[in-house]
Design a protein around this motif. Structure first.
Motif, PDB file in Angstrom:
ATOM      1  N   TYR A   1       0.849  -1.179   0.000  1.00  0.00           N
ATOM      2  CA  TYR A   1       0.000   0.000   0.000  1.00  0.00           C
ATOM      3  C   TYR A   1       0.886   1.231   0.000  1.00  0.00           C
ATOM      4  O   TYR A   1       2.049   1.171   0.382  1.00  0.00           O
ATOM      5  N   ARG A   2       0.326   2.332  -0.464  1.00  0.00           N
ATOM      6  CA  ARG A   2       1.055   3.590  -0.436  1.00  0.00           C
ATOM      7  C   ARG A   2       0.059   4.741  -0.438  1.00  0.00           C
ATOM      8  O   ARG A   2      -1.049   4.609  -0.963  1.00  0.00           O
ATOM      9  N   ALA A   3       0.469   5.839   0.157  1.00  0.00           N
ATOM     10  CA  ALA A   3      -0.363   7.029   0.199  1.00  0.00           C
ATOM     11  C   ALA A   3      -0.382   7.683  -1.174  1.00  0.00           C
ATOM     12  O   ALA A   3       0.585   7.612  -1.932  1.00  0.00           O
ATOM     13  N   ILE A   4      -1.519   8.302  -1.491  1.00  0.00           N
ATOM     14  CA  ILE A   4      -1.678   9.058  -2.738  1.00  0.00           C
ATOM     15  C   ILE A   4      -1.962  10.495  -2.336  1.00  0.00           C
ATOM     16  O   ILE A   4      -2.842  10.751  -1.506  1.00  0.00           O
ATOM     17  N   ASP A   5      -1.246  11.442  -2.917  1.00  0.00           N
ATOM     18  CA  ASP A   5      -1.458  12.848  -2.598  1.00  0.00           C
ATOM     19  C   ASP A   5      -2.720  13.349  -3.284  1.00  0.00           C
ATOM     20  O   ASP A   5      -2.868  13.234  -4.494  1.00  0.00           O
ATOM     21  N   VAL A   6      -3.650  13.869  -2.490  1.00  0.00           N
ATOM     22  CA  VAL A   6      -4.909  14.403  -3.002  1.00  0.00           C
ATOM     23  C   VAL A   6      -5.103  15.767  -2.362  1.00  0.00           C
ATOM     24  O   VAL A   6      -4.934  15.907  -1.150  1.00  0.00           O
ATOM     25  N   ALA A   7      -5.438  16.777  -3.148  1.00  0.00           N
ATOM     26  CA  ALA A   7      -5.604  18.132  -2.609  1.00  0.00           C
ATOM     27  C   ALA A   7      -6.621  18.148  -1.470  1.00  0.00           C
ATOM     28  O   ALA A   7      -7.774  17.782  -1.646  1.00  0.00           O
TER      29      ALA A   7
ATOM     30  N   LEU B   1      -5.187   6.480  -0.701  1.00  0.00           N
ATOM     31  CA  LEU B   1      -4.419   5.273  -0.445  1.00  0.00           C
ATOM     32  C   LEU B   1      -4.625   4.316  -1.609  1.00  0.00           C
ATOM     33  O   LEU B   1      -5.751   4.157  -2.092  1.00  0.00           O
ATOM     34  N   ARG B   2      -3.538   3.721  -2.068  1.00  0.00           N
ATOM     35  CA  ARG B   2      -3.623   2.662  -3.075  1.00  0.00           C
ATOM     36  C   ARG B   2      -3.153   1.380  -2.403  1.00  0.00           C
ATOM     37  O   ARG B   2      -2.049   1.324  -1.864  1.00  0.00           O
ATOM     38  N   ALA B   3      -4.026   0.369  -2.425  1.00  0.00           N
ATOM     39  CA  ALA B   3      -3.697  -0.928  -1.834  1.00  0.00           C
ATOM     40  C   ALA B   3      -3.803  -1.988  -2.919  1.00  0.00           C
ATOM     41  O   ALA B   3      -4.659  -1.892  -3.801  1.00  0.00           O
ATOM     42  N   GLU B   4      -2.944  -2.980  -2.837  1.00  0.00           N
ATOM     43  CA  GLU B   4      -2.961  -4.069  -3.811  1.00  0.00           C
ATOM     44  C   GLU B   4      -2.915  -5.401  -3.087  1.00  0.00           C
ATOM     45  O   GLU B   4      -2.507  -5.482  -1.929  1.00  0.00           O
TER      46      GLU B   4
ATOM     47  N   ASN C   1      -4.584  -5.042   3.106  1.00  0.00           N
ATOM     48  CA  ASN C   1      -3.592  -4.005   2.848  1.00  0.00           C
ATOM     49  C   ASN C   1      -4.214  -2.609   2.918  1.00  0.00           C
ATOM     50  O   ASN C   1      -3.565  -1.664   3.366  1.00  0.00           O
ATOM     51  N   ALA C   2      -5.471  -2.478   2.511  1.00  0.00           N
ATOM     52  CA  ALA C   2      -6.165  -1.188   2.642  1.00  0.00           C
ATOM     53  C   ALA C   2      -6.321  -0.834   4.119  1.00  0.00           C
ATOM     54  O   ALA C   2      -6.108   0.316   4.522  1.00  0.00           O
ATOM     55  N   GLY C   3      -6.689  -1.822   4.942  1.00  0.00           N
ATOM     56  CA  GLY C   3      -6.820  -1.581   6.373  1.00  0.00           C
ATOM     57  C   GLY C   3      -5.501  -1.213   7.024  1.00  0.00           C
ATOM     58  O   GLY C   3      -5.416  -0.266   7.810  1.00  0.00           O
ATOM     59  N   LEU C   4      -4.446  -1.937   6.691  1.00  0.00           N
ATOM     60  CA  LEU C   4      -3.120  -1.639   7.242  1.00  0.00           C
ATOM     61  C   LEU C   4      -2.622  -0.284   6.746  1.00  0.00           C
ATOM     62  O   LEU C   4      -1.998   0.474   7.487  1.00  0.00           O
TER      63      LEU C   4
ATOM     64  N   TRP D   1      -5.542  -7.414  -7.371  1.00  0.00           N
ATOM     65  CA  TRP D   1      -6.658  -6.547  -7.015  1.00  0.00           C
ATOM     66  C   TRP D   1      -6.071  -5.215  -6.586  1.00  0.00           C
ATOM     67  O   TRP D   1      -5.066  -5.168  -5.874  1.00  0.00           O
ATOM     68  N   ILE D   2      -6.690  -4.145  -7.033  1.00  0.00           N
ATOM     69  CA  ILE D   2      -6.238  -2.791  -6.728  1.00  0.00           C
ATOM     70  C   ILE D   2      -7.408  -2.016  -6.127  1.00  0.00           C
ATOM     71  O   ILE D   2      -8.522  -2.051  -6.656  1.00  0.00           O
ATOM     72  N   ALA D   3      -7.130  -1.318  -5.028  1.00  0.00           N
ATOM     73  CA  ALA D   3      -8.116  -0.430  -4.422  1.00  0.00           C
ATOM     74  C   ALA D   3      -7.476   0.952  -4.280  1.00  0.00           C
ATOM     75  O   ALA D   3      -6.322   1.052  -3.849  1.00  0.00           O
ATOM     76  N   GLU D   4      -8.221   1.974  -4.660  1.00  0.00           N
ATOM     77  CA  GLU D   4      -7.807   3.338  -4.425  1.00  0.00           C
ATOM     78  C   GLU D   4      -8.934   4.024  -3.670  1.00  0.00           C
ATOM     79  O   GLU D   4     -10.072   4.037  -4.136  1.00  0.00           O
TER      80      GLU D   4
END
Length: 136
Positions: free
Chosen positions: A3-9, A14-17, A27-30, A128-131
Protein backbone atom coordinates in the motif's frame (compact mmCIF):
# COMPACT_ATOMS: atom_id res chain seq x y z
CA UNK A 1 2.78 -4.83 2.70
CA UNK A 2 1.45 -3.47 -0.53
CA UNK A 3 0.00 0.00 0.00
CA UNK A 4 1.05 3.59 -0.44
CA UNK A 5 -0.36 7.03 0.20
CA UNK A 6 -1.68 9.06 -2.74
CA UNK A 7 -1.46 12.85 -2.60
CA UNK A 8 -4.91 14.40 -3.00
CA UNK A 9 -5.60 18.13 -2.61
CA UNK A 10 -7.05 18.68 0.86
CA UNK A 11 -7.40 14.99 1.66
CA UNK A 12 -5.30 11.82 1.58
CA UNK A 13 -5.65 8.82 -0.67
CA UNK A 14 -4.42 5.27 -0.44
CA UNK A 15 -3.62 2.66 -3.08
CA UNK A 16 -3.70 -0.93 -1.83
CA UNK A 17 -2.96 -4.07 -3.81
CA UNK A 18 -3.25 -7.79 -3.25
CA UNK A 19 -3.05 -11.10 -5.05
CA UNK A 20 -6.52 -11.83 -3.67
CA UNK A 21 -9.43 -9.56 -2.83
CA UNK A 22 -8.93 -10.43 0.85
CA UNK A 23 -5.27 -9.40 0.69
CA UNK A 24 -6.26 -6.14 -0.98
CA UNK A 25 -8.78 -5.38 1.82
CA UNK A 26 -6.18 -6.27 4.48
CA UNK A 27 -3.59 -4.01 2.85
CA UNK A 28 -6.16 -1.19 2.64
CA UNK A 29 -6.82 -1.58 6.37
CA UNK A 30 -3.12 -1.64 7.24
CA UNK A 31 -2.55 1.32 4.94
CA UNK A 32 -5.29 3.23 6.77
CA UNK A 33 -3.66 2.48 10.12
CA UNK A 34 -0.28 3.61 8.75
CA UNK A 35 -1.83 7.00 7.92
CA UNK A 36 -2.80 7.35 11.60
CA UNK A 37 0.44 6.13 13.24
CA UNK A 38 3.58 4.05 12.77
CA UNK A 39 2.03 0.57 13.00
CA UNK A 40 5.44 -0.98 13.70
CA UNK A 41 5.07 0.41 17.24
CA UNK A 42 1.65 -1.23 17.72
CA UNK A 43 1.57 -4.54 19.61
CA UNK A 44 -1.06 -7.12 18.53
CA UNK A 45 -2.17 -7.56 22.17
CA UNK A 46 -5.96 -7.25 21.80
CA UNK A 47 -8.46 -8.56 19.26
CA UNK A 48 -11.40 -6.75 17.71
CA UNK A 49 -13.92 -8.65 15.57
CA UNK A 50 -15.82 -7.09 12.68
CA UNK A 51 -18.71 -8.47 10.62
CA UNK A 52 -20.13 -6.47 7.72
CA UNK A 53 -22.56 -7.19 4.87
CA UNK A 54 -23.17 -4.80 1.98
CA UNK A 55 -24.71 -4.70 -1.50
CA UNK A 56 -21.45 -4.31 -3.44
CA UNK A 57 -17.74 -4.97 -2.92
CA UNK A 58 -17.10 -1.21 -3.07
CA UNK A 59 -19.64 -0.65 -0.27
CA UNK A 60 -17.99 -3.46 1.69
CA UNK A 61 -14.55 -1.87 1.38
CA UNK A 62 -15.75 1.60 2.42
CA UNK A 63 -17.78 0.18 5.33
CA UNK A 64 -14.82 -1.93 6.50
CA UNK A 65 -12.46 1.04 6.50
CA UNK A 66 -15.02 3.29 8.18
CA UNK A 67 -15.51 0.64 10.89
CA UNK A 68 -11.75 0.66 11.53
CA UNK A 69 -11.89 4.47 11.79
CA UNK A 70 -14.90 4.25 14.14
CA UNK A 71 -13.11 1.79 16.43
CA UNK A 72 -10.14 4.14 16.58
CA UNK A 73 -12.29 7.23 17.24
CA UNK A 74 -14.65 5.59 19.75
CA UNK A 75 -12.34 3.20 21.58
CA UNK A 76 -8.80 4.29 20.69
CA UNK A 77 -8.15 0.87 19.11
CA UNK A 78 -5.35 0.81 16.52
CA UNK A 79 -4.58 -2.35 14.58
CA UNK A 80 -1.38 -3.95 13.39
CA UNK A 81 -2.53 -7.32 11.97
CA UNK A 82 -5.75 -8.16 10.15
CA UNK A 83 -7.14 -11.61 9.36
CA UNK A 84 -10.04 -11.33 6.96
CA UNK A 85 -12.48 -13.69 5.27
CA UNK A 86 -14.73 -12.59 2.41
CA UNK A 87 -17.88 -14.45 1.37
CA UNK A 88 -19.78 -12.92 -1.54
CA UNK A 89 -20.71 -9.50 -0.17
CA UNK A 90 -19.89 -9.97 3.50
CA UNK A 91 -16.72 -10.06 5.52
CA UNK A 92 -15.51 -11.18 8.89
CA UNK A 93 -12.30 -9.73 10.21
CA UNK A 94 -10.16 -10.15 13.28
CA UNK A 95 -8.03 -7.10 13.92
CA UNK A 96 -5.13 -7.40 16.36
CA UNK A 97 -3.73 -4.29 17.99
CA UNK A 98 -3.89 -2.21 21.14
CA UNK A 99 -5.18 1.03 22.59
CA UNK A 100 -3.58 4.10 21.09
CA UNK A 101 -1.16 5.71 23.55
CA UNK A 102 0.14 9.17 22.56
CA UNK A 103 3.26 8.60 24.68
CA UNK A 104 4.09 5.46 22.69
CA UNK A 105 2.41 5.96 19.31
CA UNK A 106 3.21 8.87 17.03
CA UNK A 107 0.06 10.68 15.87
CA UNK A 108 0.11 11.29 12.13
CA UNK A 109 -3.18 12.16 10.38
CA UNK A 110 -6.63 12.57 11.86
CA UNK A 111 -8.59 10.42 9.39
CA UNK A 112 -12.33 11.17 9.53
CA UNK A 113 -13.83 8.82 6.93
CA UNK A 114 -13.30 6.66 3.86
CA UNK A 115 -15.19 8.16 0.93
CA UNK A 116 -16.63 7.08 -2.41
CA UNK A 117 -14.90 9.97 -4.19
CA UNK A 118 -12.90 8.48 -7.11
CA UNK A 119 -13.14 5.04 -5.47
CA UNK A 120 -11.49 2.26 -7.45
CA UNK A 121 -11.75 -1.47 -6.75
CA UNK A 122 -10.73 -3.63 -9.68
CA UNK A 123 -8.79 -6.67 -10.74
CA UNK A 124 -5.93 -5.83 -13.07
CA UNK A 125 -3.94 -8.73 -14.49
CA UNK A 126 -3.39 -10.96 -11.43
CA UNK A 127 -3.79 -8.25 -8.77
CA UNK A 128 -6.66 -6.55 -7.02
CA UNK A 129 -6.24 -2.79 -6.73
CA UNK A 130 -8.12 -0.43 -4.42
CA UNK A 131 -7.81 3.34 -4.42
CA UNK A 132 -9.59 5.15 -1.62
CA UNK A 133 -9.71 8.80 -0.64
CA UNK A 134 -10.13 9.67 3.04
CA UNK A 135 -11.50 12.85 4.57
CA UNK A 136 -8.96 14.33 6.96
Amino acid sequence: MSYRAIDVAGDIGLRAEGKTLEECFVNAGLGLYSLITDINLVKPAQKSEISISEETLEDLLVSFLNELIFQFDAYGFIGREIKLELKEKSLKAEVYGESFNPEKHERKLLVKAATYHNLVLKKENDYWIAEIIFDI
